[in-house]
Design an enzyme around this catalytic site. Structure first.
Site, PDB file in Angstrom:
ATOM      1  N   ALA A  12       0.849  -1.196   0.000  1.00  0.00           N
ATOM      2  CA  ALA A  12       0.000   0.000   0.000  1.00  0.00           C
ATOM      3  C   ALA A  12       0.884   1.245   0.000  1.00  0.00           C
ATOM      4  CB  ALA A  12      -0.905   0.000   1.230  1.00  0.00           C
ATOM      5  N   CYS A  13       0.619   2.141  -0.957  1.00  0.00           N
ATOM      6  CA  CYS A  13       1.408   3.364  -1.046  1.00  0.00           C
ATOM      7  C   CYS A  13       0.478   4.565  -1.150  1.00  0.00           C
ATOM      8  CB  CYS A  13       2.365   3.311  -2.235  1.00  0.00           C
ATOM      9  SG  CYS A  13       1.551   3.508  -3.815  1.00  0.00           S
ATOM     10  N   ASP A  14       1.085   5.738  -1.186  1.00  0.00           N
ATOM     11  CA  ASP A  14       0.292   6.960  -1.229  1.00  0.00           C
ATOM     12  C   ASP A  14       0.546   7.743  -2.505  1.00  0.00           C
ATOM     13  OD1 ASP A  14      -1.530   8.849  -0.259  1.00  0.00           O
ATOM     14  OD2 ASP A  14       0.028   9.996   0.748  1.00  0.00           O
TER      15      ASP A  14
END
Length: 99
Positions: A12-14
Site C-alpha cells: 500500500a502506497c500513497d
C-alpha cells in the site's frame, strides 16, 4: 497469522512513486515459488481480501484503518528493509507474521 497461510500480500502506497512498485516486483520475485499474489494498491483502497499489508511507516496508521483485521508490516526503506525480509522468511518457512 502464520506466513504459510498468506495468499494475498498488498503493498500500500500513497504517492504512486516508483519505489513501492519496485518493492512489489521484488516481493513477487522473492515469493514466486510460494502461492502468494502480490498487489500494489493505494493506501486508501486496500482490498478486503488482503491477508497482509506492507507499507511505509509514514502510512502505517492509515493502512491499519483500511486493512480490516489483516496485519500491517511497516518498513523504513523500500529495498532491503529487515521487516520485509522477516515477512518473506515467515511466508517461505512458516512463522508468525507480525505487524
Amino acid at each position: 497469522m502464520n506466513g504459510k497461510d498468506v495468499r494475498k500480500l498488498v503493498i500500500a502506497c500513497d504517492a504512486g512513486m516508483g519505489s513501492s512498485v519496485m518493492l512489489a516486483g521484488q516481493l513477487r520475485k522473492a515469493l514466486k515459488k510460494s502461492d502468494v499474489t502480490v498487489e500494489h494498491t493505494p493506501v486508501d483502497s486496500i482490498p478486503a481480501d488482503a491477508d497482509v499489508v506492507v507499507t511505509h511507516t509514514g502510512l502505517a496508521d492509515r493502512a491499519r484503518r483500511g486493512a480490516g483485521g489483516a496485519p500491517v508490516v511497516a518498513f523504513e526503506v523500500y529495498l532491503g528493509d529487515p521487516a520485509v525480509d522477516r515477512l518473506v522468511k515467515a511466508i517461505k518457512d512458516g512463522g508468525e507474521v507480525g505487524g
